[in-house]
Design a protein around this motif. Structure first.
Motif, PDB file in Angstrom:
ATOM      1  N   VAL A 195      -0.043   4.167   4.152  1.00 28.22           N
ATOM      2  CA  VAL A 195       1.385   3.865   3.419  1.00 28.22           C
ATOM      3  C   VAL A 195       2.398   4.185   4.219  1.00 28.22           C
ATOM      4  O   VAL A 195       3.387   3.537   4.785  1.00 28.22           O
ATOM      5  N   LYS A 196       2.467   5.423   4.952  1.00 28.43           N
ATOM      6  CA  LYS A 196       3.431   6.019   5.861  1.00 28.43           C
ATOM      7  C   LYS A 196       3.716   5.040   7.025  1.00 28.43           C
ATOM      8  O   LYS A 196       4.759   4.919   7.536  1.00 28.43           O
ATOM      9  N   HIS A 197       2.512   4.881   7.774  1.00 33.32           N
ATOM     10  CA  HIS A 197       2.230   3.917   8.973  1.00 33.32           C
ATOM     11  C   HIS A 197       3.161   2.703   8.805  1.00 33.32           C
ATOM     12  O   HIS A 197       3.762   2.099   9.417  1.00 33.32           O
ATOM     13  N   MET A 198       2.597   2.135   7.417  1.00 37.35           N
ATOM     14  CA  MET A 198       3.317   0.677   7.083  1.00 37.35           C
ATOM     15  C   MET A 198       4.857   0.798   6.983  1.00 37.35           C
ATOM     16  O   MET A 198       5.535  -0.048   7.092  1.00 37.35           O
ATOM     17  N   GLU A 199       5.133   1.851   6.290  1.00 36.19           N
ATOM     18  CA  GLU A 199       6.572   2.206   6.056  1.00 36.19           C
ATOM     19  C   GLU A 199       7.484   2.579   7.398  1.00 36.19           C
ATOM     20  O   GLU A 199       8.521   2.129   7.344  1.00 36.19           O
ATOM     21  N   GLU A 200       6.848   3.287   8.128  1.00 39.14           N
ATOM     22  CA  GLU A 200       7.942   3.810   9.143  1.00 39.14           C
ATOM     23  C   GLU A 200       7.592   3.346  10.543  1.00 39.14           C
ATOM     24  O   GLU A 200       8.440   3.853  11.332  1.00 39.14           O
ATOM     25  N   ASP A 201       6.325   3.056  10.757  1.00 38.89           N
ATOM     26  CA  ASP A 201       6.098   2.728  12.191  1.00 38.89           C
ATOM     27  C   ASP A 201       6.725   1.753  12.653  1.00 38.89           C
ATOM     28  O   ASP A 201       7.271   0.657  12.085  1.00 38.89           O
ATOM     29  N   ALA A 202       7.522   1.947  13.902  1.00 40.00           N
ATOM     30  CA  ALA A 202       8.454   1.032  14.623  1.00 40.00           C
ATOM     31  C   ALA A 202       7.950  -0.215  14.845  1.00 40.00           C
ATOM     32  O   ALA A 202       8.460  -1.476  14.626  1.00 40.00           O
ATOM     33  N   LEU A 203       6.692  -0.246  15.688  1.00 41.07           N
ATOM     34  CA  LEU A 203       6.040  -1.509  15.746  1.00 41.07           C
ATOM     35  C   LEU A 203       5.771  -2.270  14.483  1.00 41.07           C
ATOM     36  O   LEU A 203       5.470  -3.466  14.478  1.00 41.07           O
ATOM     37  N   VAL A 204       5.275  -1.855  13.455  1.00 43.44           N
ATOM     38  CA  VAL A 204       5.189  -2.322  12.123  1.00 43.44           C
ATOM     39  C   VAL A 204       6.363  -2.859  11.518  1.00 43.44           C
ATOM     40  O   VAL A 204       6.510  -4.035  11.257  1.00 43.44           O
ATOM     41  N   LEU A 205       7.495  -2.174  11.696  1.00 44.10           N
ATOM     42  CA  LEU A 205       8.792  -2.543  11.062  1.00 44.10           C
ATOM     43  C   LEU A 205       9.248  -3.626  12.009  1.00 44.10           C
ATOM     44  O   LEU A 205      10.045  -4.827  11.307  1.00 44.10           O
ATOM     45  N   TRP A 206       8.911  -3.891  13.235  1.00 40.75           N
ATOM     46  CA  TRP A 206       9.328  -5.075  14.112  1.00 40.75           C
ATOM     47  C   TRP A 206       9.029  -6.396  13.568  1.00 40.75           C
ATOM     48  O   TRP A 206       9.699  -7.332  13.756  1.00 40.75           O
ATOM     49  N   ALA A 264      10.435  -3.978   2.207  1.00 41.29           N
ATOM     50  CA  ALA A 264      10.551  -3.050   0.728  1.00 41.29           C
ATOM     51  C   ALA A 264       9.621  -3.520  -0.140  1.00 41.29           C
ATOM     52  O   ALA A 264       8.938  -2.821  -0.592  1.00 41.29           O
ATOM     53  N   ASP A 265       9.543  -4.910  -0.249  1.00 39.10           N
ATOM     54  CA  ASP A 265       8.415  -5.247  -1.394  1.00 39.10           C
ATOM     55  C   ASP A 265       7.179  -5.224  -1.118  1.00 39.10           C
ATOM     56  O   ASP A 265       6.189  -4.787  -1.572  1.00 39.10           O
ATOM     57  N   PHE A 266       6.753  -5.384   0.270  1.00 33.07           N
ATOM     58  CA  PHE A 266       5.485  -5.167   0.756  1.00 33.07           C
ATOM     59  C   PHE A 266       5.000  -3.796   0.596  1.00 33.07           C
ATOM     60  O   PHE A 266       3.812  -3.812   0.015  1.00 33.07           O
ATOM     61  N   ILE A 267       6.067  -2.635   0.660  1.00 33.29           N
ATOM     62  CA  ILE A 267       5.550  -1.162   0.546  1.00 33.29           C
ATOM     63  C   ILE A 267       5.571  -1.050  -0.766  1.00 33.29           C
ATOM     64  O   ILE A 267       4.500  -0.349  -0.969  1.00 33.29           O
ATOM     65  N   ASP A 268       6.220  -1.600  -1.593  1.00 33.11           N
ATOM     66  CA  ASP A 268       6.132  -1.366  -3.149  1.00 33.11           C
ATOM     67  C   ASP A 268       4.470  -1.903  -3.382  1.00 33.11           C
ATOM     68  O   ASP A 268       3.842  -1.499  -4.257  1.00 33.11           O
ATOM     69  N   LEU A 269       4.296  -3.090  -2.926  1.00 39.36           N
ATOM     70  CA  LEU A 269       3.031  -3.885  -3.544  1.00 39.36           C
ATOM     71  C   LEU A 269       1.922  -2.965  -2.544  1.00 39.36           C
ATOM     72  O   LEU A 269       0.977  -2.817  -3.621  1.00 39.36           O
ATOM     73  N   LEU A 270       2.189  -2.413  -1.611  1.00 39.43           N
ATOM     74  CA  LEU A 270       0.852  -1.395  -0.907  1.00 39.43           C
ATOM     75  C   LEU A 270       0.843  -0.287  -1.967  1.00 39.43           C
ATOM     76  O   LEU A 270      -0.251  -0.051  -2.130  1.00 39.43           O
ATOM     77  N   LYS A 271       2.040   0.388  -2.414  1.00 35.38           N
ATOM     78  CA  LYS A 271       1.896   1.503  -3.261  1.00 35.38           C
ATOM     79  C   LYS A 271       1.220   1.222  -4.440  1.00 35.38           C
ATOM     80  O   LYS A 271       0.408   1.960  -5.078  1.00 35.38           O
TER      81      LYS A 271
END
Lengths: 748, 161, 188
Positions: free
Chosen positions: C142-153, C169-176
């Motif tokens: 979750v942290k990786h998907m939330e914060e990694d610069a390459l993911v965020l790109w 943000a929605d994706f992270i909510d769904l992931l959580k």
């Protein structure tokens, strides 16, 4: 073949300060230039020791011999990569018996009268210009056009040097020989350098008919010498137009019409003033000239400017619609340009027919267009890589309202041309002159890659209708109809006069169909629309030869004949054609009996006083989904270009032509949607890369014929030879380019 | 489209010399080299890292200067074609280029040569696929690829020393 | 005609949803199988590029993925060949008006994180497998998907590139939500 202009009548020698000599022609200067930068010589890559300040650059010179025994050849043709600055000096140095290690080159000023290519003698249509030829580097004419005049100039100067030595030594001319820039008196062992004799030789009258060497006596011609411009092209020191700077120069980018023919209505540059280095914008006929201190500021500012355009006629034009429009034209008779036997009838009753379609293509030279211009009211200097400097200078003078003598055009080496730098619309030079008037300070107009790809002057969209009938296993009749957007003025003439004129730029390659067929008919349509078009390397040969050579294989198959066998049968009266065909088959070890896992296709073409046969070897594998995967393994070329002045550079031109042709055969296409050009850069207008380039083998057949052109020779046969190789595997006739558009083909 | 960030001072190490430049951090390295430092051997061809004509070395790695903001090379070492003949390998590559008539128009060759030097440094005797992988980012519109490949092989075999 | 087709399509989609209960991993799969992710989560020795294709009649969007044009390869660590690294062109940010995409540590995911051609179940298992995912437990994922610069790109890709479905943000909510549900994997 036209008779070359005999320069000997006009040669004039002059002694120059420091003891050298200059061979010039009799006309006075119509242009002048600064002292050029010293150039490289063959003494590989050591800077020339000739002192560039030892004598002033003098216009109209062909050959300069300096006291320190250096020979400089002043070259009228443009260097766009093809090797002009090596080949022309070789030709002069050959007859001069000059030491190749001490031969250098300079680009001539812009002047058709002095430096025009004799090949074009009579093409200008106007007085003196007519005699001199155009100073255009096009149609693969440089070596073949200048060959005789440059040899005569070299031979004449050698004769004058011999006479000067004869005077000095008190011996007969017959007792003297020349070798590597020395006159030698064998009997006494005396050696006099050309440099030491030059001043005296300048007093001699040029001989009216200097003896030329026989090919057996050649020491340079036929040798693969290194390029004289190689060093500065490998250490980053050569200043192309893009690199050229003059004091206080600003950089200009132009916002051009989003559709061809649209007119700028209004612009808003308020946001551009936030860009540091933005200096303002000016309306010019082609759009809005955006001025910045340098490339980046001009580019950044240009993005901030909003423009409104009044759309022109091009608004509705989509290339997707052209196919039907051109086919409709081709269902009507055109202007006949060839009619053999009962040819005209054969055009009506061909039983096998194919409609071919070829897209617009952009030249995309590596160095985008640019013009550096210093307009000072009463005179002007221009620095630009141009294939047509004398006309570019004239057009600039016209726009600026100056006599052409007030325009000093400094032609620079170009980062590629392919025809784009000999623009019949003179677009970039006209625009630069307009910008210079508007901005009124030293400037460089630069084109980005996007400007280049979207800027028009494309190879015209073309459709061909091929039609033939067979009788008894032989081709009985052949007709070829071409509808192409025209390059030259003939459609305007047609509109104005109602008279239809032949458009060579449309018919070439179709009209010259080489095979012995009894009934042949070729006719053409010139189509007009709003897209500016231009010649692209090999011009209509690329499209017409594709149609001819692929249709030929299709007919051979219908006739139950091997394509090699049928070609040989129909070329028995043409030994030079037959020789290149047989040579390329031999190189590839291909016979009608060959059975292996490779597919081969061949194509043949003669123009520019040269001949070529090219053969593509490919693996073609049918995949599960019914598509065919094609891997091009090797491309062979057999070339007869007469005397190959520098065989390695001939080979380089053939290799270059092959890569250029593969780019367009596989994926070259410019499309318009509602008048807007879809492609913009190398991601959507791809050109061949290293990994896509097959092995290439080229053989130059020995010949004593005078030189033929090679700059475009390698282009037209590549696509049809490739399509024929695939045809051999799939039996499908590929009637449109690029081949990559064909959903059934996948290229490795 | 946003406008570029305002000027800052950068100390750039270019061809072994430290150069002070006062430019927008967004300005591509290519235009800093060409227009601020007057090093015009690196060429503009596409502006989008598609053609490789602008290739320079950044800490030894071939890099497309046309898309590299100058801020990205602060503290790094930039080498351009102008300094290449100072190295033995660079001089050999240039000799190969002149001897084999590799350039035609020559406009792409600064970039090609920079890519080849990096290739031969990393892989002294590259295979054809390795040549393809290293050099397919560099377009030569004159189509001198067969000669470039030949030159690389001859250099790998010790030629042009 | 087009409207009828659209309506029929939507009805069909609705019926499908009704027939097949949605799984909490579905939206995550939708994101991970977008070209923004897949182009560098390949099983191949090279990254891919993609072109958006819109069916002129149905309006349906698909992506044609193809080998990266410059014959770029994965290289030993996913950063390209030593002779032509990803960083030769790709910067820490999008450049050239977003035409050249970039983000910090631009590189390919390791082969073990290849996602191409996997069905949702396989994708889900691959994602969770700490032997394959760089030793990340669910929290680290979750942290990786939330914060990694390459993911965020992936959500600021620049140019005219599409972003994955769902806002980041929605994706992270769904992931959580999925993690909270015990990170169940679908069977297909």
């Amino acid at each position: 073949m036209k008779k070359p202009l005999l320069r000997r009548d006009f040669l004039r020698a002059t002694a120059i300060a420091g003891g050298g000599m200059l061979v010039a022609c009799k006309w006075d200067s119509d242009s002048s230039s600064d002292t050029p930068a010293p150039r490289g010589t063959a003494a590989d890559n050591t800077p020339p020791t000739a002192d560039p300040n030892a004598e002033r650059w003098t216009p109209n010179a062909f050959i300069r011999i300096s006291a320190d025994n250096f020979v400089t050849v002043i070259v009228g043709a443009a260097e766009i990569g093809q090797g002009t600055m090596t080949a022309i000096p070789m030709i002069v140095a050959e007859e001069l018996d000059a030491d190749w290690q001490r031969v250098s080159w300079e680009q001539s000023p812009a002047s058709a009268i002095t430096y025009g290519n004799p090949f074009w003698q009579g093409e200008g249509g106007l007085g003196d210009l007519d005699q001199a030829g155009l100073q255009i580097t096009a149609a693969s004419t440089t070596v073949r056009g200048y060959y005789t005049s440059q040899r005569r100039a070299g031979a004449a100067v050698r004769q004058m040097l011999l006479e000067a030595a004869s005077d000095q030594l008190g011996v007969s001319v017959d007792s003297l020989t020349t070798r590597e820039s020395f006159v030698i008196h064998e009997a006494s062992g005396t050696r006099l350098s050309y440099g030491s004799l030059a001043a005296a030789a300048a007093e001699k009258s040029p001989p009216s008919a200097p003896a030329l060497k026989s090919p057996g006596e050649f020491r340079l011609i036929g040798q693969s010498k290194q390029r004289l411009d190689a060093r500065e092209k490998t250490d980053g020191s050569l200043a192309y137009g893009f690199d050229f700077e003059i004091p206080d120069m600003v950089t200009v980018m132009v916002i051009r019409a989003p559709r061809f023919g649209a007119i700028l209505q209004s612009s808003d540059d308020s946001a551009a003033w936030d860009v540091e280095g933005y200096l303002g914008s000016h309306r010019v006929p082609s759009g809005l000239a955006v001025v910045g201190t340098d490339f980046w500021s001009a580019e950044q500012a240009r993005k901030q400017i909003k423009t409104e355009w009044l759309m022109g006629s091009g608004e509705g034009l989509s290339t997707a619609d052209l196919r039907d429009q051109f086919d409709t034209r081709n269902s009507l008779p055109g202007l006949p340009v060839r009619n053999d036997g009962l040819g005209v009838l054969s055009s009506l009753n061909g039983e096998i027919t194919a409609d071919y379609h070829f897209p617009y293509l952009a030249h995309a030279p590596m160095e985008p267009l640019n013009v550096t211009i210093d307009y000072r009211g009463s005179e002007c200097d221009i620095w630009c890589g141009s294939q047509w400097p004398d006309m570019d200078a004239l057009v600039a003078a016209t726009v600026l309202g100056l006599p052409v003598t007030a325009v000093n055009f400094h032609n620079l080496l170009s980062g590629g041309g392919f025809g784009r730098r000999a623009c019949l619309g003179f677009d970039y030079i006209q625009e630069a002159a307009h910008v210079a008037r508007a901005v009124n300070r030293p400037l460089k107009v630069v084109w980005t890659r996007e400007d280049d790809i979207r800027g028009g002057y494309y190879r015209p969209y073309t459709a061909c209708r091929l039609s033939a009938s067979l009788a008894g296993g032989a081709i009985d009749s052949w007709s070829h109809r071409v509808a192409s957007q025209t390059l030259l003025i003939s459609p305007l003439v047609e509109v104005a006069t109602g008279l239809v004129t032949e458009e060579v730029q449309t018919s070439q390659g179709a009209k010259e169909m080489p095979y012995a067929i009894l009934n042949v008919y070729v006719d053409t349509h010139s189509v007009i629309n709003g897209v500016p078009t231009l010649w692209v390397r090999s011009v209509a040969n690329a499209t017409n030869v594709y149609a001819v050579e692929t249709f030929f294989d299709h007919l051979a198959k219908q006739a139950g004949q091997h394509p090699l066998t049928l070609r040989r049968e129909l070329l028995t009266e043409k030994p030079r054609h037959l020789a290149v065909l047989n040579a390329v088959a031999e190189m590839a070890n291909w016979t009608p009996q060959t059975q292996d896992n490779l597919y081969r296709g061949v194509a043949l073409f003669a123009s520019y006083e040269s001949l070529i046969a090219q053969l593509v070897e490919a693996e073609v594998v049918e995949q599960n989904n019914g598509t065919h995967k094609v891997a091009i393994r090797k491309i062979y070329s057999a070339v007869d270009c007469g005397t190959a002045v520098n065989p390695d550079l001939v080979e380089a031109q053939i290799e270059s032509g092959i890569v250029f042709a593969l780019s367009s055969a596989l994926f070259g296409e410019i499309e318009l949607e509602e008048g807007v050009v879809k492609q913009s850069n190398f991601h959507d207008y791809p050109v061949l890369r290293m990994y896509q380039t097959p092995a290439i083998e080229t053989r130059i057949l020995p010949s004593d014929h005078s030189p033929g052109g090679v700059g475009e020779l390698g282009v037209p046969c590549v696509a049809p030879a490739l399509a024929n190789a695939i045809y051999a595997a799939t039996g499908e006739l590929y009637t449109s380019l690029p081949l990559n558009n064909n959903p059934s083909l996948v290229f490795e | 489209m946003t406008t570029p960030a305002p000027r800052e001072t950068f100390a750039l190490s270019v061809n072994g010399r430290v150069e002070q430049t006062d430019v927008s951090p967004d300005k591509p390295l290519l235009w800093v080299l060409r227009d601020e430092l007057d090093l015009k051997g690196s060429k503009y061809g596409c502006g989008r890292a598609l053609c490789g004509a602008c290739t320079v070395h950044v800490d030894g790695q071939p890099t497309r200067a046309c898309v590299t903001p100058v801020k990205a090379v602060a503290g790094k070492s930039v080498t351009t074609i102008e300094a290449l003949s100072e190295t033995e390998l660079g001089a050999r590559v240039q000799r190969a280029w002149t001897s084999l008539n590799v350039p035609q128009c020559g406009y792409c060759q600064s970039g090609q040569i920079m890519a080849v030097v990096a290739l031969l440094k990393a892989i002294p005797a590259p295979t054809d696929p390795q040549i393809d992988e290293a050099l397919s980012g560099n377009i030569c519109r004159c189509g001198m690829y067969p000669r470039i490949r030949k030159a690389v092989h001859e250099l790998a075999a010790g030629g042009f020393a | 005609m087009i409207r009828t087709a659209l309506v029929t399509g939507l009805l069909g989609a609705a019926l499908n949803v009704a027939a097949q209960a949605p799984h909490s991993f579905d939206p995550i799969a939708e994101v991970l199988q977008h070209p923004r992710c897949l182009n560098c989560h390949t099983f191949t020795e090279y990254p891919t590029q993609s072109r958006k294709m819109v069916d002129p009649i149905s309006g349906e969007v698909s992506y044609l993925r193809f080998r990266h044009a410059q014959q770029v390869i994965r290289g030993e660590k996913g950063f390209g060949a030593p002779t032509l690294q990803c960083g030769a062109c790709h910067q820490d940010e999008n450049v050239a008006d977003g035409k050249v995409p970039g983000a910090p540590h631009w590189h390919l995911a390791p082969l073990s994180m290849g996602w191409e051609g996997l069905n949702r179940g396989e994708l889900c298992e691959t994602l969770k497998d700490t032997d394959k995912n760089g030793g990340r437990d669910l929290a680290a994922l979750v942290k990786h998907m939330e914060e990694d610069a390459l993911v965020l790109w992936g959500w600021t890709p620049g140019g005219d590139r599409d972003t994955p479905p769902y806002a980041h943000a929605d994706f992270i909510d769904l992931l959580k939500l999925w993690v909270a549900a015990g990170a169940p994997c679908p069977t297909n």
